[in-house]
Design an enzyme around this catalytic site. Structure first.
Site, PDB file in Angstrom:
ATOM      1  CG  HIS A  54     -18.559 -17.063  -3.234  1.00 48.49           C
ATOM      2  ND1 HIS A  54     -18.136 -16.290  -3.911  1.00 48.49           N
ATOM      3  CD2 HIS A  54     -19.888 -16.557  -2.878  1.00 48.49           C
ATOM      4  CE1 HIS A  54     -19.200 -15.561  -4.933  1.00 48.49           C
ATOM      5  NE2 HIS A  54     -20.215 -15.983  -4.060  1.00 48.49           N
ATOM      6  CE  LYS A 114     -15.467 -36.743  -9.476  1.00 49.45           C
ATOM      7  NZ  LYS A 114     -15.989 -38.074  -9.347  1.00 49.45           N
TER       8      LYS A 114
END
Length: 179
Positions: A95, A141
């Protein structure tokens, strides 16, 4: 780009809306389980706690080092393959609470992955099988399978093919596989 779902909020920043997004008692339970697991030296106990109480998917022989900090609010969004090592004091987040929105994203860590100490993994990231993440990396990423990555911001240091060539020349790794 990371794979996260965005949830806009009105008024105060999204952290003020936290208990509208996740039940308070779930956070308390998760915090307690994670703190116990952070300090236990027994790898099997950690994995059992994570699977049983946090509903995480964890492969056989995966090792979480001391002080690994899992997402307290959404640990069930974290999955780890088999025979993976998560290094000391690594943080894995599913989150992000921002000013105008919060984001949630699955974390997928493959099999036979090595994650160095003090790494931070952000939501919505996949780390491919056989990847190596250098200590202190900010994983923002996806990490290609078999590659060696590091830094902040994270960059690919060696692709799988480049790493295979380097290891083929190595007197130890070139002679036998670690399987």
């Amino acid at each position: 780009m990371r794979k996260t779902t965005r949830y806009p909020v009105d008024g105060a920043n999204s952290l003020w809306h936290v208990y509208k997004t996740v039940p308070f008692l779930k956070v308390v339970k998760n915090f307690f389980i994670i703190q116990v697991a952070r300090y236990t030296p027994f790898l099997g106990v950690k994995n059992w706690l994570y699977r049983t109480f946090l509903h995480m998917k964890i492969g056989e022989q995966t090792s979480f080092a001391l002080m690994v900090m899992l997402d307290v609010m959404f640990p069930e969004k974290i999955s780890v393959g088999r025979n993976t090592v998560i290094g000391y004091n690594t943080t894995i987040l599913a989150h992000e609470y921002l000013i105008k929105e919060y984001r949630l994203g699955e974390i997928r860590i493959g099999s036979e992955v090595m994650i160095g100490a003090n790494t931070t993994i952000l939501p919505g990231v996949t780390i491919g099988d056989g990847a190596i993440v250098s200590a202190g990396t900010l994983v923002h990423k996806d990490v290609p399978p078999g590659s060696f990555v590091g830094g902040n911001p994270m960059v690919v240091i060696y692709t799988k093919e480049e790493l295979d060539k380097r290891w083929a020349k190595d007197p130890i790794y070139g002679k036998e596989k670690l399987h």
